[in-house]
Design a protein around this motif. Structure first.
Motif, PDB file in Angstrom:
ATOM      1  N   THR A  27      76.019  -3.191 -11.093  1.00 32.91           N
ATOM      2  CA  THR A  27      75.988  -4.313 -10.159  1.00 32.91           C
ATOM      3  C   THR A  27      77.183  -5.229 -10.380  1.00 32.91           C
ATOM      4  O   THR A  27      77.829  -5.667  -9.420  1.00 32.91           O
ATOM      5  N   ALA A  28      77.498  -5.509 -11.636  1.00 29.35           N
ATOM      6  CA  ALA A  28      78.645  -6.359 -11.950  1.00 29.35           C
ATOM      7  C   ALA A  28      79.946  -5.743 -11.434  1.00 29.35           C
ATOM      8  O   ALA A  28      80.795  -6.446 -10.865  1.00 29.35           O
ATOM      9  N   GLN A  29      80.104  -4.419 -11.589  1.00 28.08           N
ATOM     10  CA  GLN A  29      81.307  -3.741 -11.094  1.00 28.08           C
ATOM     11  C   GLN A  29      81.373  -3.787  -9.577  1.00 28.08           C
ATOM     12  O   GLN A  29      82.444  -3.981  -9.000  1.00 28.08           O
ATOM     13  N   LEU A  34      83.966  -6.055  -4.764  1.00 27.47           N
ATOM     14  CA  LEU A  34      83.919  -6.799  -3.495  1.00 27.47           C
ATOM     15  C   LEU A  34      84.867  -7.997  -3.552  1.00 27.47           C
ATOM     16  O   LEU A  34      85.660  -8.226  -2.631  1.00 27.47           O
ATOM     17  N   ARG A  35      84.785  -8.751  -4.636  1.00 29.38           N
ATOM     18  CA  ARG A  35      85.626  -9.951  -4.756  1.00 29.38           C
ATOM     19  C   ARG A  35      87.103  -9.592  -4.814  1.00 29.38           C
ATOM     20  O   ARG A  35      87.922 -10.225  -4.150  1.00 29.38           O
ATOM     21  N   ASP A  63      70.041 -15.171 -13.712  1.00 25.26           N
ATOM     22  CA  ASP A  63      71.406 -14.626 -13.755  1.00 25.26           C
ATOM     23  C   ASP A  63      72.003 -14.508 -12.359  1.00 25.26           C
ATOM     24  O   ASP A  63      73.169 -14.833 -12.136  1.00 25.26           O
ATOM     25  N   LEU A  64      71.198 -14.031 -11.416  1.00 28.79           N
ATOM     26  CA  LEU A  64      71.689 -13.858 -10.042  1.00 28.79           C
ATOM     27  C   LEU A  64      71.969 -15.200  -9.370  1.00 28.79           C
ATOM     28  O   LEU A  64      72.929 -15.327  -8.609  1.00 28.79           O
ATOM     29  N   GLU A  65      71.148 -16.191  -9.641  1.00 32.51           N
ATOM     30  CA  GLU A  65      71.388 -17.515  -9.052  1.00 32.51           C
ATOM     31  C   GLU A  65      72.698 -18.098  -9.568  1.00 32.51           C
ATOM     32  O   GLU A  65      73.465 -18.691  -8.804  1.00 32.51           O
ATOM     33  N   PHE A  66      72.972 -17.913 -10.854  1.00 35.51           N
ATOM     34  CA  PHE A  66      74.243 -18.368 -11.413  1.00 35.51           C
ATOM     35  C   PHE A  66      75.406 -17.618 -10.764  1.00 35.51           C
ATOM     36  O   PHE A  66      76.399 -18.206 -10.358  1.00 35.51           O
TER      37      PHE A  66
END
Length: 127
Positions: A27-29, A34-35, A63-66
């Motif tokens: 997910t992080a990758q 995307l960014r 974590d996702l909210e951050f």
């Protein structure tokens, strides 16, 4: 806005992701890709989709909210319309502020407070 195929692919990727995949390596990758490729708005949409899942663990939700607050900052940088950019930065500031209240013992608490202060200063100087 999203094209039909991109929207469909995004919906499938959200539904196919396991509930515990909040910020796993895959997910992080994906978010970083995307960014890096100028799709910050898709990163925001993806994170909002993950946060909408009812089976999401509370630790993953934090974590996702951050991550979402940070993604809003990144997505705002590509906006040419200054009022839209300011709205997105205000949303990011609000999300960081909410994060600090909701998760006072989270490891990213200090970073969230710093981001809240930076965004408040940046918004106040743009008026």
């Amino acid at each position: 806005m999203l094209g039909r195929a991109a929207g469909f692919a995004l919906a499938l990727s959200i539904l196919a992701a396991p509930a515990h995949a909040a910020l796993d390596e895959r997910t992080a990758q994906y978010l970083e890709g995307l960014r890096e490729n100028g799709f910050g708005d898709l990163a925001v949409d993806y994170l909002k989709g993950l946060l909408a899942r009812p089976d999401l663990a509370e630790a993953d939700r934090a974590d996702l909210e951050f991550e979402l607050a940070g993604a809003l900052i990144g997505a705002s940088e590509s906006l040419a319309d200054l009022s839209q950019r300011q709205q997105m930065l205000e949303e990011a500031r609000g999300r960081f502020a909410e994060f600090t209240k909701k998760y006072p013992k989270h490891p990213k608490q200090a970073e969230s407070l710093t981001q809240t202060d930076r965004k408040s200063t940046r918004l106040n100087s743009s008026h």
